[in-house]
Design an enzyme around this catalytic site. Structure first.
Site, short mmCIF file in Angstrom:
data_model
loop_
_atom_site.label_atom_id
_atom_site.label_comp_id
_atom_site.label_asym_id
_atom_site.label_seq_id
_atom_site.Cartn_x
_atom_site.Cartn_y
_atom_site.Cartn_z
N GLU A 19 -4.92 2.44 -4.03
CA GLU A 19 -3.45 2.54 -4.07
C GLU A 19 -2.79 1.29 -3.48
O GLU A 19 -1.67 1.32 -3.02
CB GLU A 19 -2.98 3.79 -3.32
CG GLU A 19 -3.20 3.77 -1.84
CD GLU A 19 -4.58 4.23 -1.38
OE1 GLU A 19 -4.80 4.29 -0.16
OE2 GLU A 19 -5.45 4.51 -2.22
N ASP A 72 0.83 -1.19 0.00
CA ASP A 72 0.00 0.00 0.00
C ASP A 72 0.88 1.25 0.00
O ASP A 72 1.83 1.34 0.78
CB ASP A 72 -0.91 0.00 1.24
CG ASP A 72 -1.98 1.05 1.17
OD1 ASP A 72 -2.89 0.91 0.33
OD2 ASP A 72 -1.90 2.03 1.94
N ILE A 73 0.55 2.19 -0.87
CA ILE A 73 1.30 3.45 -0.92
C ILE A 73 0.91 4.28 0.30
O ILE A 73 -0.27 4.54 0.54
CB ILE A 73 1.00 4.23 -2.22
CG1 ILE A 73 1.40 3.39 -3.44
CG2 ILE A 73 1.74 5.57 -2.22
CD1 ILE A 73 0.99 4.01 -4.77
#
Length: 182
Positions: free
Chosen positions: A74, A30-31
């Site tokens: 994301e 996950d960003i």
């Protein structure tokens, strides 16, 4: 690839690993703070960021049974076949470092600070009857939440012994009569 392709590929890899008695690792990536990034730099920059991260992740899913996909928003997911735990953690840390370095390279081209980091949850096991591949995804997701709770930009790896932390029980779907009696 997308979530649907991931969901279709995972059972095939699971069955292969069950036959071969090999490890399967799921990476949930996950960003960190992506909404803030998107709000600050705009949706075009956010889209470019997503593509750059995806390109790096895809470089680590090259073998025939490996797989990488955008899982949603994301978040990305990766399936890696037949690794040891230390190799999986090393790959995750390498992915994190390459993403951070790539964002710094991009940052040097303008005056705005755009460092991008990711948090990664990993789960790995040798499949067995009575366990579900969906439980392994859930365990990797638990590792991802732990990485984020611990400050982000880190990796948390969960193993087969950690399945007892799952609230839904998806990782262990079949129980013996003996364990039900307890």
């Amino acid at each position: 690839m997308n979530r649907r392709a991931f969901d279709e590929h995972l059972p095939r890899v699971w069955q292969q690993a069950l036959r071969d008695k090999r490890y399967v690792f799921i990476f949930m990536i996950d960003i960190d703070h992506f909404k803030t990034y998107n709000d600050r730099f705009g949706h075009q920059a956010g889209d470019l960021c997503l593509r750059s991260v995806a390109k790096i992740i895809l470089e680590y899913a090259k073998r025939p049974l490996d797989f990488a996909a955008r899982y949603g928003g994301e978040e990305f997911a990766m399936i890696l076949y037949d690794l040891r735990r230390d190799q999986a953690v090393e790959i995750a840390d390498e992915v994190r470092g390459r993403i951070r370095a790539a964002s710094k390279d991009f940052d040097s081209q303008d005056t705005m600070h755009r460092e991008v980091t990711v948090s990664i949850g990993i789960a790995g096991t040798v499949p067995s009857l009575g366990r579900s591949p969906l439980g392994l995804v859930q365990l990797a997701d638990q590792g991802l939440y732990e990485a984020k709770d611990a400050g982000r930009d880190r990796t948390v790896c969960k193993g087969a012994s950690d399945y007892s932390i799952l609230e839904t029980g998806a990782f262990e779907i079949v129980k013996t009569k003996t364990s039900r009696a307890l």
